[in-house]
Design a protein around this motif. Sequence first.
Motif, PDB file in Angstrom:
ATOM      1  N   GLN A 277     -63.993 -35.847  -3.047  1.00 25.95           N
ATOM      2  CA  GLN A 277     -64.572 -35.950  -4.156  1.00 25.95           C
ATOM      3  C   GLN A 277     -64.688 -35.322  -5.779  1.00 25.95           C
ATOM      4  O   GLN A 277     -64.070 -35.369  -6.389  1.00 25.95           O
ATOM      5  N   GLY A 278     -63.970 -34.029  -4.805  1.00 24.31           N
ATOM      6  CA  GLY A 278     -63.843 -32.650  -6.466  1.00 24.31           C
ATOM      7  C   GLY A 278     -62.699 -33.277  -6.713  1.00 24.31           C
ATOM      8  O   GLY A 278     -62.277 -32.927  -7.833  1.00 24.31           O
ATOM      9  N   ALA A 279     -61.667 -33.688  -5.808  1.00 26.26           N
ATOM     10  CA  ALA A 279     -60.356 -33.555  -5.932  1.00 26.26           C
ATOM     11  C   ALA A 279     -60.248 -34.955  -6.615  1.00 26.26           C
ATOM     12  O   ALA A 279     -59.550 -34.673  -8.077  1.00 26.26           O
ATOM     13  N   LEU A 280     -61.319 -36.098  -6.399  1.00 27.63           N
ATOM     14  CA  LEU A 280     -60.596 -37.154  -7.531  1.00 27.63           C
ATOM     15  C   LEU A 280     -61.397 -36.277  -9.001  1.00 27.63           C
ATOM     16  O   LEU A 280     -61.214 -37.789  -9.817  1.00 27.63           O
ATOM     17  N   LEU A 281     -62.401 -35.767  -8.973  1.00 30.07           N
ATOM     18  CA  LEU A 281     -63.166 -36.102 -10.030  1.00 30.07           C
ATOM     19  C   LEU A 281     -62.027 -34.727 -10.916  1.00 30.07           C
ATOM     20  O   LEU A 281     -62.057 -34.964 -12.182  1.00 30.07           O
ATOM     21  N   VAL A 282     -61.797 -33.920 -10.648  1.00 29.87           N
ATOM     22  CA  VAL A 282     -60.755 -32.803 -11.084  1.00 29.87           C
ATOM     23  C   VAL A 282     -59.349 -33.602 -12.129  1.00 29.87           C
ATOM     24  O   VAL A 282     -59.220 -33.911 -13.081  1.00 29.87           O
ATOM     25  N   ILE A 283     -59.375 -34.784 -11.571  1.00 29.97           N
ATOM     26  CA  ILE A 283     -57.768 -35.855 -11.366  1.00 29.97           C
ATOM     27  C   ILE A 283     -58.557 -36.754 -12.469  1.00 29.97           C
ATOM     28  O   ILE A 283     -57.852 -36.900 -13.428  1.00 29.97           O
ATOM     29  N   CYS A 284     -59.414 -37.178 -12.760  1.00 31.09           N
ATOM     30  CA  CYS A 284     -60.602 -38.037 -13.914  1.00 31.09           C
ATOM     31  C   CYS A 284     -60.848 -37.354 -14.765  1.00 31.09           C
ATOM     32  O   CYS A 284     -59.941 -37.782 -15.654  1.00 31.09           O
ATOM     33  N   LEU A 285     -61.153 -36.543 -14.497  1.00 32.56           N
ATOM     34  CA  LEU A 285     -61.279 -35.683 -16.064  1.00 32.56           C
ATOM     35  C   LEU A 285     -59.510 -35.225 -16.748  1.00 32.56           C
ATOM     36  O   LEU A 285     -59.900 -34.837 -17.998  1.00 32.56           O
ATOM     37  N   PHE A 286     -58.800 -34.660 -16.480  1.00 32.42           N
ATOM     38  CA  PHE A 286     -57.632 -34.650 -16.459  1.00 32.42           C
ATOM     39  C   PHE A 286     -56.360 -36.126 -17.441  1.00 32.42           C
ATOM     40  O   PHE A 286     -57.055 -35.733 -18.653  1.00 32.42           O
TER      41      PHE A 286
END
Length: 320
Positions: A277-286
Amino acid sequence: MDLQGASHEQCSTTHDVPTLVLSLLLCTGLIISYLPQQHLRIITAKSSEGFSPWYLLLGATSSASGMLNLLIVQWPLFQCCRVIGGGRCFESLLGFIQVTLQWLLFTIILVLYLAYFPNHLKYQRVLPLAPSTDRDYGALTSDDADPEIESTRLKATVTTTPEWRLAVTLGIVVLLHLSLLFLLSISLLLILPTSAPPHRFLRYLATFLGVSATLLAVLQYAPQIHKTYRSKLVGALSLGTMAIQVPGSVLFVLSLALRPGTDWTSWLAYAVTGGMQGALLVICLFWKQRQKSLGIDDFGHPLIQNADEQDERRPLINGD
């Protein structure tokens, strides 16, 4: 130890204040992260676009398996509730309650996903193929055209899209998965003798549920990460929900590990979920920053600006 006739001596009545406070904070955090951040976001937008149905399927089945795993390994605590007070019973089962709350709140997303599935993705117009013939219908005049053939050739039908049919099918799979495993778990718990440690068949089932929950959690975020990365849009995903849950997953795992009767099969799935979920959060922030620079919202629609600013931006956009 046989717990069919549980007594005060066999049941722990220790009062662990730090673990109690941690679990209560986690339950509150789960509600805050899901209800106003994600559930209301879908309802307000009236759209669940951006979610991968496979992500919701795997997440719902993973959380259900984790919940049933904890039901089995902590079944002696349920038996002890017969002889200890209501407050101590609630405290001892708070780990199971928070896992059940996690499953419930995530499953509600699946329900909202189906309820607010966008109409433009749910239905499609289908034009039937013209009947096979040697005549060139494009060259027919009004005198020799067959009205019956012409009406058949031009008539379009409205049908559901493959994506919507897949979403409904996966929703049914989630329901069947929960029903079958719940009935199996409850039946074995009621039929087999209750003891600590649990009967070997129950240990096998608990291990299967825990391992399958971990595998499903690993697979859960792969389709969502792929869909979000390909779309380059945040969609209906809530950054607030993920921002709360990613650091909260560390505390969630810690609270389960400190609970009596739990083992690695009970908390590993939530550790894996937190990392992905942390990886998905990073992508969404980008992508959020990209959307801002392009002047579009989370669904790819242009942001409404005043007319003067639109006039200033239009030549730049057209010339890009």
